[in-house]
Design a protein around this motif. Structure first.
Motif: not given
Lengths: 409, 103
Positions: A43, A69-70, A72, A87, A112, A266, A269, A396, B38-39
């Motif tokens: 990430r 980051s984040h 997928s 991201r 996202i 957090k 999910h 990640s 993460s946010c």
């Protein structure tokens, strides 16, 4: 020697070199499948590793993918190509067999995740900024549709979350700021689709008033139930895609906000539906619990006390065990729940800051990323033995090509 | 309660980051980039949560930023960090965000 004969010699020489090069290259290429490959996100460095899950090693590293980051990933139905959602709005198409980045576009300012259509021809991306969904052809990443998430009277655009594919060429997603679920039907979009001719052929059904601050969603493995987590109020919102005429209704009315005990460090999910028999396993919001819910009547069957606030609650493909990781600051532990006894039967410490877990296609192994240990571990899911360790930078998400043939992944 | 906290925050201005060890500073930066990230995004450019870049924090009240980190938000998914961070650490984090130095 005249010019012509020089040319002829030069030409022949070039042909021989080309022929040799072709032979050399074709000799190097090993024909292989891609059903045992996958991608691990690094990430912080904007790179990924292409991994082989049969002999458990990294085949290659590909960089230049933006802010991951984040991030997928979804896979083409032939399991050769990975589509990586970054991201920073980046959408990359990666060839897993050659390790080459085929194309990368930056399609928004902030995104996202995304989904691939049932037939594999379309890639949809959920965007925060500007809020909406963009849909691309999977072959060349050309834009097919732009769906801005306008809501209210002030023409504001909502952030989009929980985008999934559904049967019959649909994409379903939620509007974070607007509290709506939209179903976009792409069944009338054919191979010749382009941005110019697509808009009147896409049918969008909107479900307003589904609840406050939907933050993520999942679709059941059969593509029937779309379930949305609500941050702003209690309960989950459910759309039964077999009965869209019934609209979105509230299930598990006590879930989440109303009974929250702890700060949520957090957001859990809701990526996959952890199903075992007729029970679903869900991460509780703001509690150290995994909830067991009956899929027959959506009633809570049991609360299982856990080490921390669950982030991912993942059922092994056979449904016999459920593996759970936890939010900061309890994110160095993974627990295993027996789906028959409904008890935690194993606790593992695979490393610091566990980010994600992914089962091998039939579930004999699990891959676990430990971000702050710069390590990915592979465990045997029957013996809990550590069987491999791979060094990676801030790993990640882990995504295996078996996802290609599963709805909602 | 809120007022008391704000008064306390204001009274602590003389404390500097010297009180926070180098090792802890690294841990805080890692937390900032990866857990808060993460946010708010790895680069603080925003995500589900708002952007926390130097530019986007221009004109925002320092005390209010510190308050939100400590107490969380009542309406948004921002959690309270008062059990994780000391007030000095929160002040240090807000300073780093405001100066854009989060590497």
């Amino acid at each position: 020697m005249n010019k012509k004969s020089v040319d002829v010699k030069l030409c022949t020489g070039l042909c021989v070199i080309l022929l040799l090069l072709t032979m050399l290259l074709s000799g190097c290429v090993t024909i292989r499948g891609s059903g045992d490959l996958g991608v691990v996100i690094e990430r912080a460095s904007g790179s990924v590793h292409i991994i082989n899950t049969s002999n458990r090693h990294s085949i290659s590293q590909v960089s230049g993918l933006g802010d991951l980051s984040h991030a997928s990933v979804v896979f083409s139905r032939d399991q050769r190509f990975a589509f990586i959602f970054a991201r920073d709005g980046g959408l990359s198409k990666l060839d897993l067999l050659t390790g080459k980045l085929i194309k990368r576009i930056v399609q928004s300012g902030n995104s996202i995740g995304g989904a691939i259509s049932q037939d594999g021809r379309l890639i949809a991306v959920a965007n925060y900024k500007p809020g909406g969904v963009k849909v691309f052809r999977s072959d060349d990443l050309s834009l097919v549709a732009d769906i801005p998430a306008y809501y209210g009277t002030a023409n504001k655009r909502s952030k989009v979350v929980g985008l999934v594919d559904a049967p019959a060429q649909k994409f379903v997603f939620s509007l974070y700021d607007a509290g709506q679920v939209w179903v976009a039907d792409f069944s009338q979009i054919d191979d010749k689709a382009s941005l110019q001719n697509s808009s009147e052929r896409i049918k969008i059904t909107k479900y307003p008033g589904i609840g406050s601050l939907p933050y993520d969603a999942l679709i059941s493995n059969d593509g029937r139930y779309y379930i949305v987590g609500l941050y702003g109020e209690s309960g989950l919102a459910l759309l039964d895609l077999w009965h869209p005429e019934l609209g979105v209704r509230r299930i598990l009315k006590n879930y989440g906000a109303g009974k929250r005990k702890l700060p949520v460090f957090k957001m859990p999910h809701l990526e996959a539906w952890a199903m075992a028999g007729s029970s679903a396993f869900l991460p509780a919001l703001g509690r150290h619990e995994v909830l067991v819910v009956s899929q027959n009547n959506w009633k809570l069957k049991k609360r299982i006390a856990t080490h921390g606030q669950p982030v991912f609650v993942m059922a092994r493909p056979d449904g016999r065990f459920v593996w759970v990781n936890y939010a900061f600051p309890n994110n160095d532990v993974v627990e295993v729940i027996d789906t028959v006894s409904l008890k935690v039967v194993k606790s593992l410490k695979p490393g610091k800051a566990i980010m994600h877990m992914e089962f091998s296609p039939r579930g004999e192994h699990i891959w676990i990323s430990a971000r702050d240990d710069n390590q990915v571990s592979v465990y045997d899911t029957n013996t809990y033995q550590l069987i491999a360790k791979l060094a990676m930078q801030k790993p990640s998400g882990i995504f295996l090509t078996a996802r290609a043939h599963r709805t909602g992944l | 309660m809120r007022l008391l906290l704000i008064i306390y925050l204001c009274s602590c201005y003389s404390l500097t980051s010297a009180a926070i060890s180098q090792q802890r500073q690294q841990a805080l930066l890692n937390m900032l980039r990866h857990d808060c990230g993460s946010c708010h995004g790895l680069t603080m450019a925003g995500g589900l949560g708002p952007a926390l870049t130097k530019a986007s924090l221009q004109g925002k009240s320092v005390t209010q930023l510190q308050y939100i980190i400590l107490q969380g938000s009542r309406y948004q998914p921002m959690p309270a960090f008062k059990q994780i961070l000391t007030i000095e650490e929160v002040k240090w984090i807000v300073n780093r965000l405001r100066s854009g130095e989060i590497e």
